[in-house]
Design a protein around this motif. Sequence first.
Motif, short mmCIF file in Angstrom:
data_model
loop_
_atom_site.label_atom_id
_atom_site.label_comp_id
_atom_site.label_asym_id
_atom_site.label_seq_id
_atom_site.Cartn_x
_atom_site.Cartn_y
_atom_site.Cartn_z
N VAL A 97 0.70 -1.06 -0.17
CA VAL A 97 0.01 -0.15 0.17
C VAL A 97 0.93 1.32 -0.01
O VAL A 97 1.55 1.42 1.11
CB VAL A 97 -0.85 0.17 1.45
CG1 VAL A 97 -1.92 1.16 1.13
CG2 VAL A 97 -1.82 -1.38 1.40
N LEU A 98 1.04 1.96 -1.08
CA LEU A 98 1.61 3.10 -1.42
C LEU A 98 1.02 4.46 -1.05
O LEU A 98 0.52 5.07 -1.65
CB LEU A 98 2.37 3.04 -2.78
CG LEU A 98 2.95 1.63 -3.08
CD1 LEU A 98 3.28 1.61 -4.73
CD2 LEU A 98 3.89 1.27 -2.37
N ALA A 99 1.17 4.64 0.32
CA ALA A 99 0.73 6.05 0.99
C ALA A 99 1.59 7.04 0.93
O ALA A 99 1.30 8.24 1.38
CB ALA A 99 0.13 5.73 2.40
N ALA A 100 2.79 7.03 0.31
CA ALA A 100 3.77 8.09 0.78
C ALA A 100 3.69 9.14 -0.31
O ALA A 100 3.06 8.84 -1.53
CB ALA A 100 5.30 7.57 0.39
N ALA A 101 4.00 10.39 -0.04
CA ALA A 101 3.98 11.33 -0.79
C ALA A 101 5.37 11.58 -1.49
O ALA A 101 6.14 12.60 -0.88
CB ALA A 101 3.52 12.60 -0.39
N ASN A 155 12.45 11.74 -10.11
CA ASN A 155 12.72 10.72 -9.51
C ASN A 155 11.97 9.49 -9.80
O ASN A 155 11.04 9.50 -10.67
CB ASN A 155 12.07 10.98 -7.90
CG ASN A 155 12.99 11.72 -7.04
OD1 ASN A 155 14.09 11.53 -7.14
ND2 ASN A 155 12.60 12.38 -6.36
N PRO A 156 12.42 8.25 -9.52
CA PRO A 156 11.89 7.04 -9.93
C PRO A 156 10.51 7.05 -9.25
O PRO A 156 10.07 7.61 -8.61
CB PRO A 156 12.51 6.10 -9.24
CG PRO A 156 13.47 6.70 -8.21
CD PRO A 156 13.60 8.27 -8.56
N ASP A 157 9.30 6.48 -10.17
CA ASP A 157 8.08 6.35 -9.73
C ASP A 157 8.10 4.78 -9.15
O ASP A 157 7.96 3.85 -9.82
CB ASP A 157 6.93 6.28 -10.81
CG ASP A 157 5.51 6.39 -10.52
OD1 ASP A 157 5.42 5.64 -9.51
OD2 ASP A 157 5.07 7.27 -11.20
N GLY A 208 -2.55 2.01 -4.50
CA GLY A 208 -1.95 3.47 -4.47
C GLY A 208 -3.01 4.41 -3.98
O GLY A 208 -4.21 4.30 -3.54
N PHE A 209 -2.49 5.64 -3.75
CA PHE A 209 -3.18 6.90 -3.41
C PHE A 209 -3.29 7.71 -4.35
O PHE A 209 -2.16 7.71 -5.29
CB PHE A 209 -2.64 7.43 -1.86
CG PHE A 209 -3.20 6.81 -0.79
CD1 PHE A 209 -2.46 5.53 -0.36
CD2 PHE A 209 -4.03 7.32 0.10
CE1 PHE A 209 -2.87 4.84 0.77
CE2 PHE A 209 -4.26 6.65 1.30
CZ PHE A 209 -4.01 5.52 1.71
N ALA A 210 -4.28 8.60 -4.49
CA ALA A 210 -4.05 9.59 -5.53
C ALA A 210 -4.65 10.99 -4.80
O ALA A 210 -5.75 10.82 -3.99
CB ALA A 210 -4.82 9.44 -6.76
N ARG A 242 -6.68 6.50 -14.96
CA ARG A 242 -5.35 6.42 -15.99
C ARG A 242 -4.27 5.63 -15.08
O ARG A 242 -3.47 5.06 -15.23
CB ARG A 242 -5.32 8.05 -16.18
CG ARG A 242 -4.39 7.82 -17.47
CD ARG A 242 -4.31 9.13 -18.38
NE ARG A 242 -5.61 9.99 -18.56
CZ ARG A 242 -5.65 11.23 -18.08
NH1 ARG A 242 -4.94 11.71 -17.22
NH2 ARG A 242 -6.86 11.60 -18.29
N LYS A 243 -4.06 6.50 -13.78
CA LYS A 243 -3.03 5.92 -13.08
C LYS A 243 -3.10 4.37 -12.50
O LYS A 243 -2.22 3.59 -12.62
CB LYS A 243 -3.08 6.68 -11.60
CG LYS A 243 -2.16 8.07 -11.93
CD LYS A 243 -2.11 8.90 -10.66
CE LYS A 243 -1.84 10.22 -11.18
NZ LYS A 243 -1.87 11.08 -10.00
N LEU A 244 -4.50 4.00 -12.30
CA LEU A 244 -4.70 2.65 -12.14
C LEU A 244 -4.10 1.73 -12.98
O LEU A 244 -3.50 0.78 -12.86
CB LEU A 244 -6.23 2.50 -11.92
CG LEU A 244 -6.79 1.41 -11.22
CD1 LEU A 244 -6.71 1.37 -9.98
CD2 LEU A 244 -8.28 1.42 -11.51
O1 C5P Z 1 1.29 9.78 -10.06
P1 C5P Z 1 0.96 10.08 -8.65
O2 C5P Z 1 1.98 10.69 -7.82
O3 C5P Z 1 -0.54 11.09 -8.43
O4 C5P Z 1 0.53 8.86 -7.90
C1 C5P Z 1 0.21 8.50 -6.82
C2 C5P Z 1 0.61 7.13 -6.03
O5 C5P Z 1 1.92 6.71 -6.73
C3 C5P Z 1 0.63 7.10 -4.44
O6 C5P Z 1 0.24 5.74 -4.14
C4 C5P Z 1 2.03 7.38 -4.21
O7 C5P Z 1 2.65 6.79 -3.06
C5 C5P Z 1 2.93 6.53 -5.38
N1 C5P Z 1 3.99 7.25 -6.01
C6 C5P Z 1 5.39 6.55 -5.93
N2 C5P Z 1 6.33 7.02 -6.23
C7 C5P Z 1 6.59 8.35 -7.09
C8 C5P Z 1 5.25 8.98 -7.18
C9 C5P Z 1 4.13 8.49 -6.89
O8 C5P Z 1 5.37 5.27 -5.07
N3 C5P Z 1 7.61 8.91 -7.32
#
Ligand code: C5P
Length: 429
Positions: free
Chosen positions: A304-308, A336-338, A355-357, A369-371
């Motif tokens: 679960v990717l809740a980080a900003a 940065n890497p996604d 993921g979170f948005a 789209r992100k999904l």
């Molecule tokens: O593309 P966006 O930043 O809106 O996507 C949000 C989701 O992607 C969140 O779950 C966030 O934790 C994750 N994310 C990530 N790595 C990044 C940017 C976003 O894991 N560099």
Amino acid sequence: MSLAGKKIILGVSGSIAAYKAALIVRGLVKAGAEVKVLMTRAATDFISPLTLATLSKNDVTTSVHDGESWNNHVELGLWADAMLISPATATTLGKMASAICDNAIVAVYLSARCPVFFAPAMDLDMWAHPATQRNVELLKAYGNHLIDVGDGELASGLSGAGRLAEPEDILQILSDHFADPGAAAGADGRVGAQEIGKGLSVNAEPAPQTDQLPQDLAGKRILITAGPTYEDLDPVRYLGNRSTGRMGIALADAATQRGARVDLVLGPTTLSATEEGVNVIPVRTAREMHAASVALWHKADAAVLAAAVADYRPRSTATQKIKKKDGPLRLELVRNPDIAAELGEDKKAHQRLVGFALETDNGIENARRKLSSKHLDFIVLNSPSEEGTGFGHTTNRVQFVTKEDVQDFELKPKTEVATDILNALVELL
Ligand code: C5P
């Protein structure tokens, strides 16, 4: 001892404690294990390869190639039932943490599929240095087992933490591992030599609260990212955001209470998880969060990717404080890497990814789209414009967006949002 017939690789690096490798090899062989020794060049200054070859009854490897032939590190890595690096110097820890593969120990370590134990030994200030501690945390995050240092007299004449664990304790830890492979390490990958014989392991997971919450995540390993990332401009300034990590921490606590083994990769924040069993991997930058998350993903059933995560970082970080000058200052930022996209790319059939948005406009459309671009199973969508939601608040109002539908929730505490997210995840698992 449960070491009979086990194949053990012992990596010896260059510390005064290298002489104790002789005792470890002798103990392993006596217990019926087959031992192959790898040494760094520096280790050979402290103990002779001939001693360890004689005690192990096998050739000792001191380099990846000897000028004429190549030593097959991949084969060795696959041969072993366990790898032990003892003593592990600050240099060796750093090389292992960063995959700097310039010696036989790191080459075999990177190829090994077996459990890896590392027993550091160094002077107290070297051990306490944040760089060493960061490498130890990274190695633990990669799933390796720390055999904790002892406290006492050091070769420098100083006294403190940094002594190699006693050889008999190291042997006991390995033996315990084979007796019960799950029991040798606590939830944070640390085994405390000082606890041997007491039947305890440091930071053991707390007993599940079976009377309070369903144990519907028992046996599952969940990776959670939380908090902001800080991207350094110079030694005193950084680019960051206002995330506190509260949502991800609530998820980590709740998942642990429901029986999951949780790895929480946490950006800089003053908040912390309350459940003892949560394996917290503190990180600062997006690249550190990326490295820890990628290393843990293959072990996870879900993330679960809740980080900003900061989308950009400065192209370079100044080593001195940037001085003010007349006129504007231009910063060049690079991507940065996604993390989400990369984990999604690598997702196995049994794994689930959430993921979170946070969208200011066309929320559902952008979330969908992100999904699909990040291969997520669902997105927790929150709107930044509503009172009581988003960064810094203890409450949130979210929607779960899947390919097929959208589920609306009311404004509620983040601890309850965590429960809703885990309920949905349990359905998917
Ligand atoms: O593309 P966006 O930043 O809106 O996507 C949000 C989701 O992607 C969140 O779950 C966030 O934790 C994750 N994310 C990530 N790595 C990044 C940017 C976003 O894991 N560099």
